[in-house]
Design an enzyme around this catalytic site. Structure first.
Site, PDB file in Angstrom:
ATOM      1  N   PRO A 120       0.828  -1.209   0.000  1.00  0.00           N
ATOM      2  CA  PRO A 120       0.000   0.000   0.000  1.00  0.00           C
ATOM      3  C   PRO A 120       0.859   1.255   0.000  1.00  0.00           C
ATOM      4  CG  PRO A 120      -0.893  -1.603   1.527  1.00  0.00           C
ATOM      5  CD  PRO A 120       0.410  -2.171   1.037  1.00  0.00           C
ATOM      6  N   CYS A 121       0.494   2.211  -0.850  1.00  0.00           N
ATOM      7  CA  CYS A 121       1.396   3.332  -1.117  1.00  0.00           C
ATOM      8  C   CYS A 121       1.159   4.532  -0.207  1.00  0.00           C
ATOM      9  CB  CYS A 121       1.238   3.778  -2.571  1.00  0.00           C
ATOM     10  SG  CYS A 121      -0.396   4.444  -2.956  1.00  0.00           S
ATOM     11  N   GLN A 122       0.101   4.514   0.644  1.00  0.00           N
ATOM     12  CA  GLN A 122      -0.217   5.711   1.409  1.00  0.00           C
ATOM     13  C   GLN A 122       0.947   6.178   2.279  1.00  0.00           C
ATOM     14  OE1 GLN A 122      -2.073   3.033   1.140  1.00  0.00           O
ATOM     15  NE2 GLN A 122      -4.183   3.583   0.609  1.00  0.00           N
ATOM     16  N   TYR A 124       4.009   6.136   1.616  1.00  0.00           N
ATOM     17  CA  TYR A 124       5.074   6.777   0.843  1.00  0.00           C
ATOM     18  C   TYR A 124       4.586   7.969   0.044  1.00  0.00           C
ATOM     19  CZ  TYR A 124       7.081   2.144   1.737  1.00  0.00           C
ATOM     20  OH  TYR A 124       7.517   0.995   2.331  1.00  0.00           O
TER      21      TYR A 124
END
Length: 422
Positions: A120-122, A124
């Protein structure tokens, strides 16, 4: 020759789709969200039925003539079982490995060729950090790459593909990326990173993503990042309107799953719409009249006299500016301009509101439908998203565009095939 692969943090399967459509074999998809897991299972059904000349059975499901349970009953359970609903964490890894091992046994797979996925990219993303009180320090999602490395060490795939947002490069002043790179090297891999732009692969979207690709270390062999084939000038003539032109007009809250026009050349050449496709998810969210008025201002600012002006929130009439925050996120209302080559980047926030993805038609004055959002991500119309509208939009916003994923899969396969012939 088909490659075997494992997809972790799989989401709705955009990255996996690029490998499957190139003939490769998914041994396991690991994903924590129930709705995304159902989407993956439904996609497995599509491929199984298509490959067995039973596509009409899948289309019956899209037409609501049979239930999901009836659809799943048409497919061998071992195909559906490749989807593992699991929240990956350190304590749960042994059990997850046991499950994957069992799937390998059932499929008579001895070795895994490729590991794909992106945590999950949140943690970064620049937006995620901006909205966090402590810059997302201490967020467990910052360290999910360590679990990715655990999978590398367990299955020793010949190559891996790790996808994430541009913010990965700057998160923790680059510390996460540096630690991640070192961790993957310790797992036995040489690797390199590139920033790929989706529009270079036929996607009508200005989306940039960090793609790390690694290969098992070989003493004395210099790793070279695979050449990922771009589409060149083939798609440069197309604009975003070519994605939307065949769909019926909607007012907010409406649904209309009947194509209004024939396929555009772009839809045909990209494979986004096929002749036998059934339209689904052409559904627009309800919108307050005040927001629709803002949408009209935003659309007019772009199209009026061909000014192509992006309206800032503070440019709106005062009676429409009801937010107290007049200094941040001033581009929160944005039209998906139909007369340019790429749309803005599709993001998961579309699941909360559609202000950043306004349909370009003034008479409709609404946000994008679920299907329109999926098309911007290059998902084909036969890709069905399970769950309600919010869940579907979340899956779409988080996904890797399948057209870009397909190019990556081609590059990985070419690299490994060259190794076999070397």
């Amino acid at each position: 020759m088909p490659l075997t692969y494992i997809d972790i943090f799989a989401g709705a399967g955009g990255l996996s789709e690029g490998f499957v459509r190139n003939g490769h074999i998914p041994v396991a998809h690991v994903e924590m969200k129930k709705e995304a897991c159902l989407t993956l299972k439904t996609r497995n059904c599509y491929y199984y039925l298509k490959n067995n000349d039973r596509l009409e059975d899948y289309n019956r499901y899209l037409r609501n003539e049979i239930t999901r349970e009836e659809l799943y009953g048409m497919v061998p359970h071992e195909i559906l079982d490749t989807v593992i609903q699991e929240t990956m964490n350190e304590n749960g890894m042994p059990a997850l490995f046991d499950t994957i091992d069992a799937l390998m046994d059932v499929q008579n797979v001895e070795n895994i060729d490729v590991l794909v996925g992106g945590p999950p990219c949140q943690a970064y993303s620049l937006v995620g950090r901006a909205r966090s009180e402590n810059n997302m320090e201490g967020d467990a999602r910052n360290f999910l790459y360590q679990l990715y490395a655990d999978v590398l060490e367990r299955y020793h795939p010949r190559m891996f593909v790790f996808e994430n947002v541009l913010g990965l490069k700057s998160a923790n002043n680059g510390g996460y990326l540096a630690d991640m790179t070192e961790r993957f090297r310790q797992a036995g891999y040489d690797l390199d990173m590139r920033v790929l732009t989706a529009s270079n692969y036929g996607v009508l979207q200005n989306r940039k993503r960090v793609i790390l690709i690694g290969k098992q270390h070989e003493e004395g062999v210099q790793f070279e990042y695979p050449v990922i084939p771009e589409v060149g000038d083939v798609f440069n003539e197309y604009v975003v309107d070519d994605l939307l032109a065949d769909l019926p007009a909607l007012q907010p809250g409406q649904v209309n799953n009947h194509y209004a026009h024939d396929r555009t050349d772009y839809l045909r050449e990209s494979g986004i719409r096929s002749e036998e496709d059934i339209l689904t998810w052409h559904e627009a969210r309800p919108t307050r009249e005040q927001d629709r008025e803002i949408y009209r201002h935003v659309i007019n600012a772009w199209y009026q006299n061909d000014e192509r002006r992006r309206l800032r929130y503070t440019d709106l009439p005062e009676d429409l500016c009801t937010h107290k925050n007049r200094t941040a996120f001033l581009d929160r209302f944005k039209v998906v301009a139909g007369n340019i080559h790429t749309s803005q980047t599709m993001v998961a926030h579309i699941s909360k509101d559609g202000h950043y993805f306004i349909h370009p038609n003034l008479e409709q004055a609404r946000s994008l439908s679920v299907r329109e959002a999926a098309r911007i991500q290059s998902f084909p119309d036969n890709y069905y998203f399970e769950g309600g509208r919010t869940a579907a939009l979340l899956q779409i916003g988080n996904a890797v565009p399948p057209l870009m994923a397909s190019a990556i899969a081609t590059a990985v396969a070419d690299t490994l095939e060259g190794e076999n012939h070397g």
